[in-house]
Design a protein around this motif. Sequence first.
Motif, PDB file in Angstrom:
ATOM      1  N   SER A  13       0.827  -1.195  -0.026  1.00 20.36           N
ATOM      2  CA  SER A  13       0.116   0.016  -0.095  1.00 20.36           C
ATOM      3  C   SER A  13       0.944   1.160   0.059  1.00 20.36           C
ATOM      4  O   SER A  13       0.602   2.356  -0.834  1.00 20.36           O
ATOM      5  N   TRP A  19       4.140   9.791  -7.872  1.00 20.37           N
ATOM      6  CA  TRP A  19       5.250   9.772  -8.759  1.00 20.37           C
ATOM      7  C   TRP A  19       4.447  10.131 -10.229  1.00 20.37           C
ATOM      8  O   TRP A  19       4.878  10.886 -11.177  1.00 20.37           O
ATOM      9  N   ILE A  20       3.561   8.974 -10.615  1.00 20.50           N
ATOM     10  CA  ILE A  20       2.895   8.968 -11.874  1.00 20.50           C
ATOM     11  C   ILE A  20       2.162  10.238 -12.227  1.00 20.50           C
ATOM     12  O   ILE A  20       2.357  10.854 -13.217  1.00 20.50           O
ATOM     13  N   PHE A  52       2.208  14.781  -3.659  1.00 26.61           N
ATOM     14  CA  PHE A  52       3.479  14.045  -3.344  1.00 26.61           C
ATOM     15  C   PHE A  52       3.687  14.158  -2.019  1.00 26.61           C
ATOM     16  O   PHE A  52       3.918  13.374  -0.887  1.00 26.61           O
ATOM     17  N   CYS A 108       4.042   1.622  -1.046  1.00 24.70           N
ATOM     18  CA  CYS A 108       4.542   1.593  -2.308  1.00 24.70           C
ATOM     19  C   CYS A 108       3.633   2.180  -3.502  1.00 24.70           C
ATOM     20  O   CYS A 108       4.043   2.643  -4.223  1.00 24.70           O
ATOM     21  N   LEU A 109       2.499   1.416  -3.381  1.00 28.44           N
ATOM     22  CA  LEU A 109       1.555   1.968  -4.617  1.00 28.44           C
ATOM     23  C   LEU A 109       1.268   3.492  -4.316  1.00 28.44           C
ATOM     24  O   LEU A 109       0.968   3.974  -5.392  1.00 28.44           O
ATOM     25  N   SER A 110       1.119   4.090  -3.180  1.00 30.02           N
ATOM     26  CA  SER A 110       0.737   5.242  -2.823  1.00 30.02           C
ATOM     27  C   SER A 110       1.890   6.043  -3.427  1.00 30.02           C
ATOM     28  O   SER A 110       1.531   7.192  -4.105  1.00 30.02           O
ATOM     29  N   PHE A 111       3.172   5.979  -3.112  1.00 32.69           N
ATOM     30  CA  PHE A 111       4.109   6.761  -3.771  1.00 32.69           C
ATOM     31  C   PHE A 111       4.226   6.730  -5.206  1.00 32.69           C
ATOM     32  O   PHE A 111       4.677   7.543  -5.835  1.00 32.69           O
ATOM     33  N   LEU A 112       3.988   5.427  -5.897  1.00 35.23           N
ATOM     34  CA  LEU A 112       4.338   5.284  -7.321  1.00 35.23           C
ATOM     35  C   LEU A 112       2.976   5.983  -7.892  1.00 35.23           C
ATOM     36  O   LEU A 112       3.225   6.594  -8.907  1.00 35.23           O
ATOM     37  N   MET A 113       1.798   5.954  -7.411  1.00 35.77           N
ATOM     38  CA  MET A 113       0.696   6.861  -7.759  1.00 35.77           C
ATOM     39  C   MET A 113       1.094   8.377  -7.955  1.00 35.77           C
ATOM     40  O   MET A 113       0.675   9.193  -8.895  1.00 35.77           O
TER      41      MET A 113
END
Length: 246
Positions: free
Chosen positions: A43, A52-53, A60, A45-50
């Motif tokens: 969760s 960043w995208i 952020f 990792c996916l939050s930071f990935l989203m």
Amino acid sequence: MNIYIVGLNQLFDIEIDKVNKPNLPLASGEYSVQTGTGIVVASACLSFLMGWIIGSWPLFWALFVSFILGTAYSINLPFLRWKQHAVIAASCILAVRAVIVQLAFFMHMQTFVYKRPAIFTRPLMFATAFMSFFSVVIALFKDIPDIEGDQIFGIRSFSVRLGQKRVFWLCIYLLQMAYAAAIVAGAASSCLWSKLVMVLGHGTLASILWLRAKSLDLKSKVAITSFYMFIWKLFYAEYLLIPLVR
């Protein structure tokens, strides 16, 4: 990110939750610690990935600050596990719910989505002030049904220190103050339809809250937990009124 914060808290509160909330997935054994850890890490990792995208700096930073405060709140390391200290714990919840969420999400929409300059509007200032009351209440109220386990494991919440009844009515009075201030703010509006919606809307919510509070059985843990969820419903109901502030 909310899944990360809540999940991390449950990972470090398994023994407490076996007393306070035995039906939670980790406390009940429905999920293993390994499964819980995997969900929490994924969760975050996916939050930071989203974030960043999407490429929005306000979004952020909202994720990053929430991550830091949520980690410090729960994790059992020296100088951390801030939930053990009532004032610091309440400050964490206040910072995220009342300040970061309101300001960062507004800045995300204003500067990133609409490409407008950052202007602090009346609805934003109202939302930040009003949600500050709600965030304090949530921080206080969430510990009322958990007093038994908190006492056993040394969590010095306000409910442990002052007692359930005092904290409960403190929460009710704080919310009534917030609704009263919202009614005054609505009555001062120069826009007639906004004035009517704000006064009638907040007056109705305040009345419902008071009637439910008067009929609550403070000796029933089920009733207290149900009332806590009702406060969350009031919290999200406010987002239907905030856009109508003028």
